[in-house]
Design a protein around this motif. Structure first.
Motif, mmCIF file in Angstrom:
data_model
loop_
_atom_site.group_PDB
_atom_site.id
_atom_site.type_symbol
_atom_site.label_atom_id
_atom_site.label_comp_id
_atom_site.label_asym_id
_atom_site.label_seq_id
_atom_site.Cartn_x
_atom_site.Cartn_y
_atom_site.Cartn_z
ATOM 1 N N ARG A 132 0.809 -1.215 0.000
ATOM 2 C CA ARG A 132 0.000 0.000 0.000
ATOM 3 C C ARG A 132 0.843 1.266 0.000
ATOM 4 N N SER A 133 2.064 1.187 0.487
ATOM 5 C CA SER A 133 2.906 2.372 0.626
ATOM 6 C C SER A 133 4.273 2.134 -0.016
ATOM 7 N N SER A 134 4.615 2.968 -0.993
ATOM 8 C CA SER A 134 5.923 2.831 -1.641
ATOM 9 C C SER A 134 7.049 3.174 -0.665
ATOM 10 N N THR A 135 6.760 4.094 0.268
ATOM 11 C CA THR A 135 7.768 4.454 1.261
ATOM 12 C C THR A 135 8.098 3.270 2.157
ATOM 13 N N MET A 136 7.062 2.585 2.639
ATOM 14 C CA MET A 136 7.275 1.408 3.471
ATOM 15 C C MET A 136 7.946 0.294 2.682
ATOM 16 N N ALA A 137 7.573 0.156 1.415
ATOM 17 C CA ALA A 137 8.170 -0.891 0.587
ATOM 18 C C ALA A 137 9.678 -0.664 0.440
ATOM 19 N N ARG A 138 10.070 0.593 0.192
ATOM 20 C CA ARG A 138 11.492 0.901 0.075
ATOM 21 C C ARG A 138 12.227 0.654 1.389
ATOM 22 N N ALA A 139 11.581 1.032 2.521
ATOM 23 C CA ALA A 139 12.207 0.844 3.827
ATOM 24 C C ALA A 139 12.406 -0.640 4.143
ATOM 25 N N VAL A 140 11.379 -1.453 3.848
ATOM 26 C CA VAL A 140 11.470 -2.889 4.119
ATOM 27 C C VAL A 140 12.494 -3.547 3.205
ATOM 28 N N ASP A 141 12.473 -3.200 1.922
ATOM 29 C CA ASP A 141 13.446 -3.777 0.985
ATOM 30 C C ASP A 141 14.869 -3.394 1.369
ATOM 31 N N ASN A 142 15.047 -2.143 1.776
ATOM 32 C CA ASN A 142 16.368 -1.697 2.208
ATOM 33 C C ASN A 142 16.829 -2.470 3.436
ATOM 34 N N LEU A 143 15.908 -2.681 4.370
ATOM 35 C CA LEU A 143 16.211 -3.414 5.602
ATOM 36 C C LEU A 143 16.622 -4.849 5.291
ATOM 37 N N GLN A 144 15.827 -5.531 4.467
ATOM 38 C CA GLN A 144 16.084 -6.939 4.178
ATOM 39 C C GLN A 144 17.349 -7.123 3.331
ATOM 40 N N SER A 145 17.582 -6.200 2.406
ATOM 41 C CA SER A 145 18.759 -6.322 1.542
ATOM 42 C C SER A 145 20.043 -6.051 2.310
ATOM 43 N N ARG A 146 20.050 -4.980 3.092
ATOM 44 C CA ARG A 146 21.265 -4.588 3.804
ATOM 45 C C ARG A 146 21.650 -5.570 4.903
ATOM 46 N N LEU A 147 20.653 -6.082 5.610
ATOM 47 C CA LEU A 147 20.943 -6.935 6.765
ATOM 48 C C LEU A 147 20.804 -8.421 6.460
ATOM 49 N N SER A 148 20.496 -8.758 5.192
ATOM 50 C CA SER A 148 20.348 -10.164 4.781
ATOM 51 C C SER A 148 19.354 -10.892 5.678
ATOM 52 N N CYS A 149 18.175 -10.304 5.838
ATOM 53 C CA CYS A 149 17.131 -10.901 6.661
ATOM 54 C C CYS A 149 15.839 -10.983 5.840
ATOM 55 N N PRO A 173 11.445 -9.775 -3.674
ATOM 56 C CA PRO A 173 12.793 -10.145 -4.147
ATOM 57 C C PRO A 173 13.900 -9.849 -3.133
ATOM 58 N N SER A 174 13.692 -8.865 -2.240
ATOM 59 C CA SER A 174 14.732 -8.528 -1.263
ATOM 60 C C SER A 174 14.964 -9.637 -0.248
ATOM 61 N N CYS A 175 14.065 -10.630 -0.217
ATOM 62 C CA CYS A 175 14.238 -11.769 0.687
ATOM 63 C C CYS A 175 15.194 -12.810 0.123
ATOM 64 N N CYS A 176 15.454 -12.703 -1.164
ATOM 65 C CA CYS A 176 16.202 -13.754 -1.835
ATOM 66 C C CYS A 176 17.691 -13.702 -1.489
ATOM 67 N N LYS A 177 18.206 -14.831 -1.075
ATOM 68 C CA LYS A 177 19.622 -14.958 -0.744
ATOM 69 C C LYS A 177 20.422 -15.430 -1.948
ATOM 70 N N GLU A 178 19.821 -16.344 -2.711
ATOM 71 C CA GLU A 178 20.509 -16.915 -3.868
ATOM 72 C C GLU A 178 19.481 -17.192 -4.962
ATOM 73 N N SER A 179 19.796 -16.813 -6.172
ATOM 74 C CA SER A 179 18.890 -17.033 -7.302
ATOM 75 C C SER A 179 19.622 -17.755 -8.425
ATOM 76 N N GLN A 180 18.817 -18.434 -9.248
ATOM 77 C CA GLN A 180 19.375 -19.173 -10.381
ATOM 78 C C GLN A 180 18.402 -19.090 -11.542
ATOM 79 N N GLU A 181 18.869 -18.557 -12.644
ATOM 80 C CA GLU A 181 18.055 -18.379 -13.843
ATOM 81 C C GLU A 181 16.786 -17.577 -13.540
ATOM 82 N N GLY A 182 16.968 -16.521 -12.760
ATOM 83 C CA GLY A 182 15.851 -15.640 -12.441
ATOM 84 C C GLY A 182 14.902 -16.171 -11.385
#
Length: 240
Positions: A132-149, A173-182
């Motif tokens: 619902r919120s692009s601001t929250m989406a960016r904050a959550v994605d940033n959190l998960q990507s930076r801290l690998s959580c 996608p920010s939850c993903c640790k390892e990807s293969q062929e997309g």
């Protein structure tokens, strides 16, 4: 004459000690300033999903560090000139910084106790409002990507979120640790809540130790400044 020489020797010794203190005090100010900057730049990125997070603490640290640095520079001039009045004023400023550091330490301890519940509530709201919120989406994605959580406690939390109901796979996608062929083949195992809390508690512990060390250091500075001022007044009296 012997007593006058002893007093002069005491003044010279006090000046040397106080100048040494001023140099160390200047470095301490830079450390506090840098700590505030690091808290502002790093910690706030992880806590911005919590509505209870106060952004004033980093600014207080930076202001205190800047004040300590400037005061140390001025104190070097006061010590070199040997003006008792200026030395007493310097001691008074040290006491003010002592009170600020004690207050900051107490508020940090209180913040540590309330942070867990506040951050958990803020994190739950952010994950719920992810779509619902692009601001929250960016904050959550940033959190998960930076801290690998991923997720609040773990990745399965996304299944019960609105995003999980409306998307396949049920995690961003920010939850993903390892990807293969997309395709994501491995997720971050650690939840974001415990990861952030561990970082905050480690930072708070380091800050409290630093604040305690600096407050003890302030007391030494006050004693040195007052002793030097008293010995300078005594030297002037003995000359008369």
């Amino acid at each position: 004459m012997g007593k006058r020489l002893q007093t002069r020797a005491a003044v010279a010794c006090m000046k040397t000690l106080l100048m040494t203190f001023n140099v160390i005090f200047c470095l301490c100010g830079l450390i506090v300033l840098a700590t505030g900057a690091v808290v502002k730049l790093e910690l706030s990125k992880y806590l911005q999903v919590s509505a209870e997070f106060s952004a004033t603490a980093p600014y207080v640290l930076m202001a205190t560090g800047g004040l300590m640095f400037l005061l140390a520079i001025l104190a070097c001039c006061c010590t070199a000139k040997g003006q008792p009045v200026l030395l007493y004023i310097y001691a008074a400023f040290l006491l003010v910084i002592f009170v600020i550091l004690v207050g900051e330490g107490v508020s940090t301890w209180a913040f540590r106790k309330s942070l867990k519940n506040d951050f958990l509530e803020g994190l739950s709201t952010a994950f719920t409002d992810y779509e619902r919120s692009s601001t929250m989406a960016r904050a959550v994605d940033n959190l998960q990507s930076r801290l690998s959580c991923c997720g609040i406690q773990n990745a399965s939390d996304w299944v019960s979120m609105p995003y999980g109901f409306n998307n396949d796979p049920p995690y961003p996608p920010s939850c993903c640790k390892e990807s293969q062929e997309g395709m994501c083949i491995a997720l971050h195992a650690q939840g974001c809540y415990r990861t952030v809390i561990s970082l905050v508690e480690a930072g708070v512990g380091a800050f409290l130790i630093m604040a305690l060390t600096f407050t003890c250091f302030m007391v030494i500075g006050v004693l040195l400044a007052c002793c030097l001022a008293r010995n300078i007044n005594r030297a002037k009296y003995e000359q008369v």
